[in-house]
Design a protein around this motif. Structure first.
Motif, short mmCIF file in Angstrom:
data_model
loop_
_atom_site.label_atom_id
_atom_site.label_comp_id
_atom_site.label_asym_id
_atom_site.label_seq_id
_atom_site.Cartn_x
_atom_site.Cartn_y
_atom_site.Cartn_z
N ILE A 81 0.60 72.18 -16.49
CA ILE A 81 1.07 70.88 -16.98
C ILE A 81 2.37 71.05 -17.77
CG2 ILE A 81 0.55 68.97 -18.55
CD1 ILE A 81 -2.42 69.31 -17.67
N ASN A 82 2.44 72.11 -18.58
CA ASN A 82 3.66 72.36 -19.35
C ASN A 82 4.85 72.67 -18.43
OD1 ASN A 82 2.86 71.92 -22.02
ND2 ASN A 82 1.92 73.94 -22.15
N LEU A 83 4.60 73.35 -17.32
CA LEU A 83 5.67 73.70 -16.39
C LEU A 83 6.09 72.52 -15.51
CD1 LEU A 83 4.53 77.26 -15.25
CD2 LEU A 83 6.41 76.68 -16.80
N SER A 84 5.25 71.51 -15.41
CA SER A 84 5.57 70.35 -14.57
C SER A 84 6.61 69.47 -15.28
CB SER A 84 4.31 69.53 -14.29
OG SER A 84 3.92 68.83 -15.46
N ASP A 85 7.10 68.46 -14.56
CA ASP A 85 8.10 67.55 -15.13
C ASP A 85 7.48 66.30 -15.75
OD1 ASP A 85 7.29 66.33 -12.83
OD2 ASP A 85 9.29 65.95 -12.04
N ASN A 89 2.74 66.89 -23.60
CA ASN A 89 2.12 68.12 -24.09
C ASN A 89 0.61 67.98 -24.04
OD1 ASN A 89 4.50 69.49 -24.66
ND2 ASN A 89 4.65 68.54 -26.68
N PRO A 90 -0.06 68.90 -23.32
CA PRO A 90 -1.52 68.83 -23.26
C PRO A 90 -2.16 69.33 -24.55
CG PRO A 90 -0.69 70.66 -21.95
CD PRO A 90 0.50 69.93 -22.48
N GLN A 91 -3.29 68.73 -24.92
CA GLN A 91 -4.04 69.18 -26.09
C GLN A 91 -5.34 69.79 -25.59
OE1 GLN A 91 -3.77 65.32 -27.18
NE2 GLN A 91 -1.68 65.59 -27.87
N VAL A 96 -12.04 70.57 -22.92
CA VAL A 96 -11.27 69.68 -22.05
C VAL A 96 -9.81 69.69 -22.49
CG1 VAL A 96 -13.21 68.12 -21.58
CG2 VAL A 96 -11.71 67.65 -23.50
N ILE A 97 -8.97 69.17 -21.62
CA ILE A 97 -7.55 69.00 -21.95
C ILE A 97 -7.28 67.51 -21.99
CG2 ILE A 97 -5.19 69.32 -21.13
CD1 ILE A 97 -6.08 71.99 -19.97
N ARG A 98 -6.66 67.08 -23.07
CA ARG A 98 -6.32 65.66 -23.22
C ARG A 98 -4.81 65.49 -23.06
NH1 ARG A 98 -10.87 63.37 -25.09
NH2 ARG A 98 -12.29 64.69 -26.26
N LEU A 99 -4.44 64.47 -22.29
CA LEU A 99 -3.04 64.10 -22.14
C LEU A 99 -2.87 62.70 -22.71
CD1 LEU A 99 -2.34 65.18 -18.44
CD2 LEU A 99 -1.75 66.41 -20.51
#
Length: 184
Positions: A81-85, A89-91, A96-99
């Motif tokens: 996710i960080n490398l995508s455009d 920033n994911p938490q 789990v990962i929250r966007l």
């Protein structure tokens, strides 16, 4: 429409489907799981689409929750996710990962509109390339005397009408996406 043009019409329909997919990947300030469709995660050494290694849910209009089926993937998903455009920033909380999708600024909206226009223009270029290929085939058939000159003119006319119709369709999709992006 003749059988010759139907084949090229199917190719143009696929191009429009690709443009719709591109538009779906542009985030419009609301949480939409389709923005993650292009993200691949390194899973056992091969890139795997995110939706095949995790479930994505939207608990509220401004948030996506990504829950991997294998917790060891949390870091890999976060990295992808960080490398995508996406620009989000994911938490990572260990499960789990929250966007969180922030409200779009006017400047960011304009950037996204430019991106949408670029996708629309790329779609129209692809449609025109399909037309060009068909025109080349018509010329080759005419040269080999497989079709008459009248048939060739009819095919070219049908093909041009089809191209115009598909380009207008892409323009209307682009306009709708722009309206969606610019609405507050």
């Amino acid at each position: 429409m003749n059988a010759f043009c139907k084949d090229y019409d199917k190719k143009m329909e696929k191009t429009i489907a690709a443009v719709k997919t591109d538009f779906a990947s542009i985030r419009a300030g609301r949480a939409n799981a389709q923005v993650l469709d292009r993200i691949s995660v390194e899973y056992y050494g091969s890139p795997t689409p995110l939706n095949q290694v995790a479930s994505v849910s939207s608990p509220d209009p401004r948030q996506l929750v990504i829950q991997p089926w294998d917790r060891t993937l949390l870091k890999a998903i976060e990295k992808a996710i960080n490398l995508s455009d996406l620009g989000i920033n994911p938490q990572n909380d260990g499960r789990v990962i929250r966007l969180s999708f922030p409200q779009l600024t006017q400047e960011r909206r304009k950037e996204l509109v430019k991106q949408a226009r670029k996708y629309g223009e790329n779609g129209k270029v692809a449609v025109r390339n399909i037309r060009r290929d068909a025109m080349d085939k018509i010329k080759a058939m005419k040269k080999k005397s497989e079709i008459t000159e009248d048939d060739a003119k009819d095919y070219e006319k049908d093909l041009q009408n089809l191209t115009d119709k598909r380009c207008k369709e892409i323009d209307s999709l682009t306009a709708a996406k722009e309206k969606e992006l610019m609405s507050v």
